[in-house]
Design a protein around this motif. Structure first.
Motif, short mmCIF file in Angstrom:
data_model
loop_
_atom_site.label_atom_id
_atom_site.label_comp_id
_atom_site.label_asym_id
_atom_site.label_seq_id
_atom_site.Cartn_x
_atom_site.Cartn_y
_atom_site.Cartn_z
N ALA A 129 58.24 -31.49 33.99
CA ALA A 129 58.46 -30.87 32.68
C ALA A 129 58.93 -29.43 32.82
N LEU A 130 58.28 -28.69 33.73
CA LEU A 130 58.68 -27.30 33.96
C LEU A 130 60.12 -27.23 34.48
N ARG A 131 60.48 -28.15 35.34
CA ARG A 131 61.86 -28.16 35.87
C ARG A 131 62.86 -28.52 34.77
N ALA A 132 62.45 -29.36 33.84
CA ALA A 132 63.35 -29.69 32.73
C ALA A 132 63.56 -28.47 31.84
N VAL A 133 62.49 -27.70 31.64
CA VAL A 133 62.63 -26.46 30.86
C VAL A 133 63.50 -25.47 31.62
N ARG A 134 63.26 -25.38 32.92
CA ARG A 134 64.06 -24.45 33.72
C ARG A 134 65.55 -24.81 33.68
N ALA A 135 65.85 -26.07 33.54
CA ALA A 135 67.25 -26.50 33.51
C ALA A 135 68.00 -25.95 32.30
N VAL A 136 67.28 -25.62 31.23
CA VAL A 136 67.95 -25.11 30.02
C VAL A 136 67.58 -23.67 29.70
N SER A 137 66.74 -23.04 30.53
CA SER A 137 66.29 -21.69 30.23
C SER A 137 66.03 -20.88 31.49
N LYS A 138 66.45 -19.63 31.48
CA LYS A 138 66.19 -18.72 32.59
C LYS A 138 64.91 -17.91 32.38
N ALA A 139 64.17 -18.20 31.32
CA ALA A 139 62.98 -17.44 30.98
C ALA A 139 61.92 -17.52 32.08
N THR A 140 61.07 -16.50 32.13
CA THR A 140 59.84 -16.63 32.91
C THR A 140 58.95 -17.64 32.20
N LEU A 141 58.45 -18.60 32.95
CA LEU A 141 57.60 -19.64 32.38
C LEU A 141 56.16 -19.38 32.80
N VAL A 142 55.28 -19.34 31.85
CA VAL A 142 53.85 -19.13 32.14
C VAL A 142 53.11 -20.37 31.67
N CYS A 143 52.52 -21.07 32.62
CA CYS A 143 51.81 -22.32 32.34
C CYS A 143 50.30 -22.06 32.38
N LYS A 144 49.64 -22.27 31.25
CA LYS A 144 48.19 -22.07 31.15
C LYS A 144 47.47 -23.32 31.68
N ARG A 145 46.43 -23.07 32.48
CA ARG A 145 45.76 -24.19 33.16
C ARG A 145 44.26 -24.23 32.88
N GLY A 146 43.84 -23.70 31.73
CA GLY A 146 42.43 -23.74 31.39
C GLY A 146 41.59 -22.90 32.33
N ALA A 147 40.53 -23.51 32.87
CA ALA A 147 39.62 -22.78 33.76
C ALA A 147 40.29 -22.30 35.04
N LYS A 148 41.44 -22.88 35.39
CA LYS A 148 42.16 -22.47 36.59
C LYS A 148 43.06 -21.27 36.35
N GLY A 149 43.05 -20.73 35.14
CA GLY A 149 43.87 -19.56 34.87
C GLY A 149 45.27 -19.95 34.42
N ALA A 150 46.27 -19.33 35.01
CA ALA A 150 47.66 -19.57 34.62
C ALA A 150 48.57 -19.22 35.78
N ALA A 151 49.78 -19.76 35.73
CA ALA A 151 50.77 -19.49 36.78
C ALA A 151 52.08 -19.09 36.12
N ALA A 152 52.74 -18.08 36.70
CA ALA A 152 54.03 -17.61 36.20
C ALA A 152 55.12 -17.99 37.18
N PHE A 153 56.25 -18.42 36.62
CA PHE A 153 57.39 -18.83 37.44
C PHE A 153 58.63 -18.09 36.94
N THR A 154 59.18 -17.26 37.80
CA THR A 154 60.36 -16.48 37.41
C THR A 154 61.66 -17.11 37.90
N GLY A 155 61.56 -18.03 38.84
CA GLY A 155 62.76 -18.68 39.39
C GLY A 155 62.60 -20.18 39.42
N ALA A 156 63.03 -20.79 40.53
CA ALA A 156 62.93 -22.24 40.66
C ALA A 156 61.47 -22.67 40.64
N ILE A 157 61.24 -23.86 40.11
CA ILE A 157 59.87 -24.37 40.00
C ILE A 157 59.47 -25.02 41.32
N PRO A 158 58.39 -24.57 41.95
CA PRO A 158 57.94 -25.14 43.23
C PRO A 158 57.30 -26.51 43.03
#
Length: 639
Positions: free
Chosen positions: A225-254
């Motif tokens: 899903a993140l890669r599909a978003v990345r395919a149409v947007s250059k935005a920084t993506l911040v994915c919230k993960r509940g108790a695990k915190g969150a992760a930010a992606f500024t480039g390609a999705i690992p």
């Protein structure tokens, strides 16, 4: 340079939160009222963190719409973009806390005001006056509101502003679930995915939970899903993960979410997840718009989210910047943050609404003294209530709509004046002590259940209690009075009411330069943190220094001190004002009998007309105000 850091756009509602915890929404017996809606929450949340924020939305032309506007303004939010809809009602949401995992809610949004937002509501000058625009997903669900959002985004990008999206996916607000499914967070929909993906290229920052990225990316595999978003947007993506915190992606999705940029998490007890995402977004925006690196921005975000899940309500749970720094410096003492007394005191004291840098208070809360005059003259006590309405008119005449004026009035003899003062802009204090009692006891309508009695009070009323307390009191006297004050303070806090503690040790025994300071320290030691102190007019500069030092040492965020009058002649009060005004912590005065004593006797005896009594009191009150202002001005000039 734009005046605002951020404008949020979209939903605005009144949240009615069930007051009982652990039951069904069907069984809620009472509700607490807060502002709500993701953009509204974020506007207030970022303002608390020191950003200059604004909101674009619509509210109804009714009481709830005014509540939202007034609360936002008090929080420091720019409300130029909060428009009043003449036809539609403000949205409502009913919410409850069932347990740690279930949080039932019902959206009352049928043809609501904020969904009437349109392109014409977007003021290009307002957008140009902000460094960033933040949209939320719900307002992309309808062509009219979508057009408004797209116009705001276009204008922001044309002026060089930043843009952000909180996906904020609520299936039933997209018409995918019934009214009973307000708690539902994810339902697959190709139509919603397509609509979101058509706008994702317009954003510099996109934030969502894993489920929200699932709808934005069209896959229930988060990485896909993140890669599909990345395919149409250059935005920084911040994915919230509940108790695990969150992760930010500024480039390609690992290949793993763990490979994104992270911020530290905070292990706390989950009490209420509603509004946590808006708290998270507020902290993230603070970091993003102050150009912090992503780990730091995520630290802010995770902490703000932790506060939100630990408390009742959405916006009321969010921290101030001072509170956040305190939390970072001190750390977690208990996972149940709402039970951390030290942290809760900082939260309360740094998030109070409205500011009162000057306090010119006409105190006509007296009961025993006026009853004695009425008895002497031979008129009924009902006359006292009518006289107190004249006192209110005198206060309003002097205030003339200006800020920094107030009154003290009781709810027994002065009920009608007290009610009439509501919403006038005057500061309102309300006494609870039984007049002259020592040991302290409270009025009959407050006893025996303080909390239940105070639950009937409007939130603008300040609980005022007078305690004749001296350091040389017997242990028994101290214990009795301290127990009453402590219990009352806790009841006031539980009912979200500010608290004023008045102490007059000179009426008990001789006093020195340290007497008031000793009493002040004792109450702090008991865990009593008054929002206001009311102190007698000490003529010694040393006594004032000691009292102010005791307060500042224990509570640097206190509202301040007002000086009482003790029926002193006006000239004598002028001298005491000159000494008190030298201290910044002293905000003004709260004087009564010096102002109203002559008018009360004259009016109750029939020797003064209404207008004459009002004129007499207004003249004395105005003179005291002028004397205070002059004393403060001399202090400023000397500095």
């Amino acid at each position: 340079m734009p005046a605002l850091d951020v404008i949020t756009i979209g939903r605005s509602s009144v949240d009615l939160y069930g007051g009982q915890i652990g039951g069904r929404l069907e069984d809620m017996a009472s509700f607490d009222k807060y502002i709500g809606g993701s953009p509204t929450n974020m506007a207030a949340g970022t303002a608390r963190l020191g950003l200059k924020s604004g909101l674009i939305t619509r509210v109804g032309d009714e009481h709830m719409g005014r509540f939202i506007r007034e609360t936002l303004a008090a929080e420091g939010v720019d409300v130029r973009g909060v428009l009043t809809d003449p036809e539609r009602l403000t949205a409502l949401v009913l919410l409850g806390i069932r347990d740690q995992e279930r949080f039932p809610l019902i959206f009352y949004r049928e043809n609501c005001a904020d969904m009437a937002l349109c392109e014409d509501d977007i003021d290009p000058a307002l957008i140009a006056d902000s460094r960033a625009v933040v949209a939320t997903g719900t307002h992309l669900s309808h062509p009219r509101t979508e057009a408004a959002v797209l116009k705001a985004l276009r204008l922001a990008r044309e002026s060089g502003g930043r843009t952000a999206l909180d996906i904020d996916y609520r299936p039933n607000l997209w018409g995918l679930a019934g009214h009973a499914a307000g708690e539902e967070r994810f339902i697959e929909s190709a139509a919603v995915t397509a609509k979101l993906q058509s706008t994702l290229h317009l954003f510099d920052l996109i934030v969502g939970t894993e489920e929200e990225f699932h709808i934005a990316g069209g896959s229930t595999d988060t990485i896909a899903a993140l890669r599909a978003v990345r395919a149409v947007s250059k935005a920084t993506l911040v994915c919230k993960r509940g108790a695990k915190g969150a992760a930010a992606f500024t480039g390609a999705i690992p290949d793993s979410l763990d490979d994104g940029e992270m911020g530290p998490g905070f292990p706390i007890e989950v009490f209420n997840v509603l509004g946590a995402g808006d708290g998270f977004m507020s902290g993230l925006l603070k970091g993003w718009l102050t150009d912090q690196d992503w780990p730091t921005a995520l630290k802010y975000a995770n902490a703000c989210g932790a506060f939100a899940v630990s408390r009742h309500g959405c916006t009321p749970a969010y921290p101030s910047w001072e509170e956040l720094q305190f939390f970072f410096d001190r750390g977690i003492k208990t996972p149940a943050l709402r039970k951390d007394a030290e942290l809760e005191q900082v939260h309360w004291a740094t998030n109070r609404l409205n500011d009162w840098p000057e306090m010119r208070v006409f105190a006509f809360d007296h009961r025993m003294q006026l009853e004695a005059v009425a008895d002497e003259i031979g008129v009924t006590h009902e006359h006292i209530g009518a006289f107190k309405q004249l006192c209110l008119r005198a206060a309003q005449k002097v205030a003339d709509g200006r800020h920094g004026y107030g009154l003290l009035c009781d709810g027994r003899l002065g009920r009608d004046a007290l009610y009439a003062a509501a919403g006038t802009g005057l500061w309102i204090g309300r006494p609870v002590e039984f007049p002259g009692s020592r040991p302290l006891r409270l009025e009959d309508d407050i006893e025996p259940d303080y909390g239940s009695a105070l639950s009937e009070w409007p939130l603008e009323h300040v609980v005022k209690v007078l305690c004749f307390y001296h350091p040389d009191d017997t242990a028994e006297m101290k214990a009795a009075q301290e127990a009453t004050v402590t219990r009352l303070f806790r009841a006031a806090r539980a009912n979200r009411l500010e608290f004023l503690l008045e102490i007059i040790p000179s009426k008990v025994a001789p006093v020195g330069d340290t007497t008031s300071a000793e009493v002040i320290q004792r109450f702090y030691d008991l865990g009593v943190y008054p929002d206001w102190w009311k102190l007698e007019p000490m003529k010694s500069a040393a006594a004032w220094r000691n009292a102010c030092a005791a307060i500042t040492r224990n509570d640097p965020n206190t509202r301040g001190i007002v000086v009482l009058g003790l029926e002193a002649p006006i000239d004598d009060l002028g001298a005491s004002f000159a000494v008190a005004a030298a201290h910044d912590l002293v905000k003004g005065f709260a004087v009564g009998r010096t102002i109203f004593a002559d008018a009360a006797r004259g009016w109750l005896s029939g020797q003064l007309t209404d207008d004459a009594a009002i004129a007499d009191m207004a003249g004395k009150y105005e003179r005291l105000c002028r004397m205070w202002d002059e004393a403060r001005a001399r202090k400023g000039a000397a500095a």
